[in-house]
Enzyme design. Structure first.
Site, mmCIF file in Angstrom:
data_model
loop_
_atom_site.group_PDB
_atom_site.id
_atom_site.type_symbol
_atom_site.label_atom_id
_atom_site.label_comp_id
_atom_site.label_asym_id
_atom_site.label_seq_id
_atom_site.Cartn_x
_atom_site.Cartn_y
_atom_site.Cartn_z
ATOM 1 N N ARG A 105 -5.699 -48.604 -35.451
ATOM 2 C CA ARG A 105 -7.007 -49.221 -35.686
ATOM 3 C C ARG A 105 -7.255 -49.430 -37.176
ATOM 4 N NH1 ARG A 105 -12.835 -46.496 -34.900
ATOM 5 N NH2 ARG A 105 -14.124 -48.377 -34.902
ATOM 6 N N HIS B 221 -8.354 -52.995 -38.832
ATOM 7 C CA HIS B 221 -9.600 -53.192 -39.588
ATOM 8 C C HIS B 221 -9.309 -53.607 -41.032
ATOM 9 C CE1 HIS B 221 -12.999 -51.444 -37.019
ATOM 10 N NE2 HIS B 221 -11.954 -51.626 -36.212
ATOM 11 N N ASN C 167 -16.764 -49.302 -39.453
ATOM 12 C CA ASN C 167 -15.646 -48.518 -39.997
ATOM 13 C C ASN C 167 -15.942 -47.030 -40.129
ATOM 14 O OD1 ASN C 167 -14.016 -50.791 -40.258
ATOM 15 N ND2 ASN C 167 -14.733 -51.225 -42.338
ATOM 16 N N HIS D 80 -6.082 -51.300 -27.333
ATOM 17 C CA HIS D 80 -7.086 -50.372 -26.824
ATOM 18 C C HIS D 80 -6.536 -49.500 -25.696
ATOM 19 C CE1 HIS D 80 -10.864 -52.709 -28.405
ATOM 20 N NE2 HIS D 80 -10.142 -52.152 -29.366
#
Length: 324
Positions: free
Chosen positions: A61, A65, A92, A190
């Site tokens: 992740r 990001h 975040n 995910h």
């Protein structure tokens, strides 16, 4: 999955991707300047994952990001004295893995000072997080350099919204030169990790603003979420994959197909004709090899977003520098 199948995925994905590699990124970029760096990173991560397997999802992740805001330049690692860096943006605040990247950077600097970027270490770490979760072991292009600008406002505007529909999400991905297929494939990440209650609780408590529930959710699943996440619960987490929480597989797509997609953006995939067709395909266990090959391609595509190369950017000795 058998080792021969893994090797096939690795080899096929690598050969397909090589012809499309950006001229300013390349495989084995550090062969001469820092030979063995990918092995060094993987060995370090082997110890980390043995101590805490849940951080694998965090590293994946973190890379995602980072790439969606100013490109894959490790700007997510930058700290701000006045709290205005990317990592300070609401989406975040639950990111994990900063300390892992920093610890690996220390080891890399000891071997090859000011040669390997934090951005490349993050890309390697994301790949290894997938590999150690029984996912595909794909090649990573390297040659990125680090950025020195990190702004909360960019994170708030550029990250895909957790409640976005496919139309919104497709536009966000298109800005990064990523396709609708990249959208649905990368959503498959995910299959690892969890989400905090505030990112989805509106779906069970206030879907349309009148205290109602999202009618598209599988009823028993919605009931469980309702019990788990009271409106004032900000701390609890729920797995994004209802089938297998720590293994990189098709469990996420199976969950979405069954009406158990946790985030609004997850559930949206099954309601669009194109992304829904992919979700339906991935609901079949025989599609695992296809997903692995597709994921390798999409991760390489994402890893090219907004990269700094050549003399642009810098190579930082410390990833978490302070910039205001």
């Amino acid at each position: 999955m058998a080792s021969c199948t893994r090797f096939l995925i690795f080899a096929v994905a690598a050969s397909l991707l090589a012809s499309f590699a950006r001229a300013d990124l390349q495989y084995d970029f550090y062969n001469t300047s820092c030979p063995g760096v990918e092995t060094l990173v993987r060995d370090a991560l082997t110890e980390v994952f043995a101590a805490d397997s849940t951080v694998r999802a965090g590293l994946l992740r973190l890379h995602f990001h980072d790439c969606f805001v100013r490109g894959c330049d490790a700007s997510i690692m930058i700290n701000s004295n006045n709290g205005t860096a990317e990592k300070n943006a609401d989406p975040n605040l639950t990111l994990r893995g900063y300390e892992v990247i920093e610890a690996i950077k220390v080891k890399v600097e000891a071997a090859c000072p000011l040669v390997v970027s934090c951005a490349d270490i993050m890309a390697m770490a994301a790949r290894d997080a997938v590999k150690f979760s029984e996912g595909p072991d794909y090649l990573v292009e390297t040659g990125r350099r680090d950025g020195n600008v990190s702004m909360m406002a960019d994170a708030l505007s550029d990250l895909p919204p957790a409640d976005g529909n496919v139309t919104v999400l497709t536009k966000v991905f298109a800005v990064k030169n990523l396709t609708m297929k990249d959208l649905v494939v990368l959503s498959g990440a995910h299959t690892l990790g969890v989400a905090h209650c505030p990112s989805f609780s509106y779906r069970v408590h206030n879907y349309t603003g009148v205290g109602d529930e999202d009618p598209s959710m599988e009823p028993e699943y919605a009931e469980g979420l309702n019990a788990k996440c009271a409106p004032d619960n900000f701390a609890s987490v729920v797995p994004l994959d209802t089938v297998t929480t720590n293994e990189f597989d098709l469990g996420y797509f199976q969950s979405v197909y069954a009406g158990k997609g946790l985030l609004g953006s997850d559930d949206a995939l099954r309601h669009d004709s194109l992304t829904g067709a992919y979700v339906s395909l991935m609901n079949n266990a025989s599609s695992l090899d296809t997903f692995f090959a597709d994921f390798a391609v999409s991760m390489i595509n994402m890893g090219r977003v907004g990269v700094l190369t050549g003399t642009d950017g810098e190579i930082r000795a410390t990833c978490g520098i302070y910039v205001d």
